[in-house]
Design a protein around this motif. Structure first.
Motif, PDB file in Angstrom:
ATOM      1  N   SER A 116     -10.419  12.494 -11.374  1.00 26.65           N
ATOM      2  CA  SER A 116     -11.391  11.534 -10.864  1.00 26.65           C
ATOM      3  C   SER A 116     -10.761  10.810  -9.685  1.00 26.65           C
ATOM      4  CB  SER A 116     -11.784  10.528 -11.945  1.00 26.65           C
ATOM      5  OG  SER A 116     -12.506   9.470 -11.357  1.00 26.65           O
ATOM      6  N   SER A 117     -11.229  11.144  -8.480  1.00 25.62           N
ATOM      7  CA  SER A 117     -10.648  10.497  -7.298  1.00 25.62           C
ATOM      8  C   SER A 117     -10.950   9.000  -7.294  1.00 25.62           C
ATOM      9  CB  SER A 117     -11.146  11.151  -6.015  1.00 25.62           C
ATOM     10  OG  SER A 117     -12.549  11.026  -5.915  1.00 25.62           O
ATOM     11  N   ASP A 118     -12.108   8.595  -7.866  1.00 23.34           N
ATOM     12  CA  ASP A 118     -12.433   7.168  -7.937  1.00 23.34           C
ATOM     13  C   ASP A 118     -11.405   6.420  -8.774  1.00 23.34           C
ATOM     14  OD1 ASP A 118     -14.673   7.555  -6.388  1.00 23.34           O
ATOM     15  OD2 ASP A 118     -16.051   7.665  -8.097  1.00 23.34           O
ATOM     16  N   SER A 119     -11.004   7.003  -9.918  1.00 24.77           N
ATOM     17  CA  SER A 119     -10.010   6.337 -10.774  1.00 24.77           C
ATOM     18  C   SER A 119      -8.671   6.246 -10.069  1.00 24.77           C
ATOM     19  CB  SER A 119      -9.769   7.048 -12.086  1.00 24.77           C
ATOM     20  OG  SER A 119     -10.805   7.772 -12.537  1.00 24.77           O
ATOM     21  N   ARG A 147      -5.492   0.737  -5.609  1.00 23.85           N
ATOM     22  CA  ARG A 147      -5.916  -0.638  -5.294  1.00 23.85           C
ATOM     23  C   ARG A 147      -5.282  -1.644  -6.262  1.00 23.85           C
ATOM     24  NH1 ARG A 147     -10.777   1.946  -4.133  1.00 23.85           N
ATOM     25  NH2 ARG A 147     -11.585   1.624  -6.233  1.00 23.85           N
ATOM     26  N   THR A 148      -5.268  -1.312  -7.542  1.00 27.28           N
ATOM     27  CA  THR A 148      -4.695  -2.217  -8.549  1.00 27.28           C
ATOM     28  C   THR A 148      -3.195  -2.385  -8.329  1.00 27.28           C
ATOM     29  OG1 THR A 148      -6.384  -1.582 -10.143  1.00 27.28           O
ATOM     30  CG2 THR A 148      -4.386  -2.608 -11.025  1.00 27.28           C
ATOM     31  N   ASN A 197       0.823  -1.206   0.000  1.00 27.80           N
ATOM     32  CA  ASN A 197       0.000   0.000   0.000  1.00 27.80           C
ATOM     33  C   ASN A 197       0.860   1.261   0.000  1.00 27.80           C
ATOM     34  OD1 ASN A 197      -1.509   2.220   1.856  1.00 27.80           O
ATOM     35  ND2 ASN A 197      -2.926   1.167   0.461  1.00 27.80           N
ATOM     36  N   GLN A 208      -2.409  -4.498  -5.278  1.00 29.32           N
ATOM     37  CA  GLN A 208      -2.596  -5.919  -5.578  1.00 29.32           C
ATOM     38  C   GLN A 208      -1.418  -6.462  -6.381  1.00 29.32           C
ATOM     39  OE1 GLN A 208      -5.796  -6.830  -8.291  1.00 29.32           O
ATOM     40  NE2 GLN A 208      -6.169  -8.797  -7.292  1.00 29.32           N
ATOM     41  N   ASP A 214      -8.166   6.164  -6.836  1.00 29.16           N
ATOM     42  CA  ASP A 214      -8.290   5.156  -5.774  1.00 29.16           C
ATOM     43  C   ASP A 214      -8.183   3.749  -6.370  1.00 29.16           C
ATOM     44  OD1 ASP A 214      -8.604   7.187  -3.956  1.00 29.16           O
ATOM     45  OD2 ASP A 214     -10.785   6.986  -3.815  1.00 29.16           O
ATOM     46  N   GLU A 215      -8.786   3.543  -7.550  1.00 27.55           N
ATOM     47  CA  GLU A 215      -8.690   2.247  -8.227  1.00 27.55           C
ATOM     48  C   GLU A 215      -7.255   1.985  -8.665  1.00 27.55           C
ATOM     49  OE1 GLU A 215      -9.616  -1.421  -9.675  1.00 27.55           O
ATOM     50  OE2 GLU A 215     -10.843  -0.137  -8.402  1.00 27.55           O
ATOM     51  N   PHE A 216      -6.551   3.033  -9.110  1.00 35.39           N
ATOM     52  CA  PHE A 216      -5.143   2.941  -9.483  1.00 35.39           C
ATOM     53  C   PHE A 216      -4.328   2.400  -8.307  1.00 35.39           C
ATOM     54  CE2 PHE A 216      -0.966   5.145  -9.596  1.00 35.39           C
ATOM     55  CZ  PHE A 216      -0.479   4.720 -10.827  1.00 35.39           C
ATOM     56  N   ARG A 228       1.356   6.695  -6.755  1.00 35.43           N
ATOM     57  CA  ARG A 228       0.260   7.621  -7.045  1.00 35.43           C
ATOM     58  C   ARG A 228       0.738   9.057  -6.942  1.00 35.43           C
ATOM     59  NH1 ARG A 228      -5.798   8.121  -4.333  1.00 35.43           N
ATOM     60  NH2 ARG A 228      -6.340  10.031  -5.434  1.00 35.43           N
TER      61      ARG A 228
END
Length: 106
Positions: free
Chosen positions: A66-69, A75-76, A45, A79, A71-73, A52
């Protein structure tokens, strides 16, 4: 938009960094040290959040905010940076941290 997005990344060696600083001429090198990174001391993390911080301005400029994108960046990446993931060794590899102490020339 994804097909035309490219982030060139290059990490110079300590020798190349020394040459770049000397050629530029604005700084005097006090010391340059190379430190091997202990991969197990940095969580996936924390690595993903650092990536990021570096990448977000370029991604936002190209794709928009886009904060959602983002955040997905994270998370991906987290992983993919987890040991056992097929991308782990490619993304982590043998990395070193180069620190430089410089004095500005006047």
């Amino acid at each position: 938009m994804l097909d035309c997005f490219y982030i060139p990344m290059y990490g110079p060696s300590d020798t190349e960094l020394r040459e770049i600083i000397q050629d530029e001429g604005s700084f005097e090198i006090n010391e340059i040290q190379v430190h091997k990174l202990e991969e197990n001391l940095i969580s996936p993390n924390a690595k993903a959040r650092a990536m990021r911080a570096v990448s977000e301005p370029m991604i936002v400029q190209h794709f928009g905010l886009s904060s959602d994108s983002m955040d997905e960046f994270v998370r991906t990446l987290e992983q993919q940076l987890t040991p056992g993931n097929p991308y782990h060794s490619y993304l982590t590899g043998d990395r070193v941290f180069v620190s430089a102490s410089l004095t500005r020339r006047f």
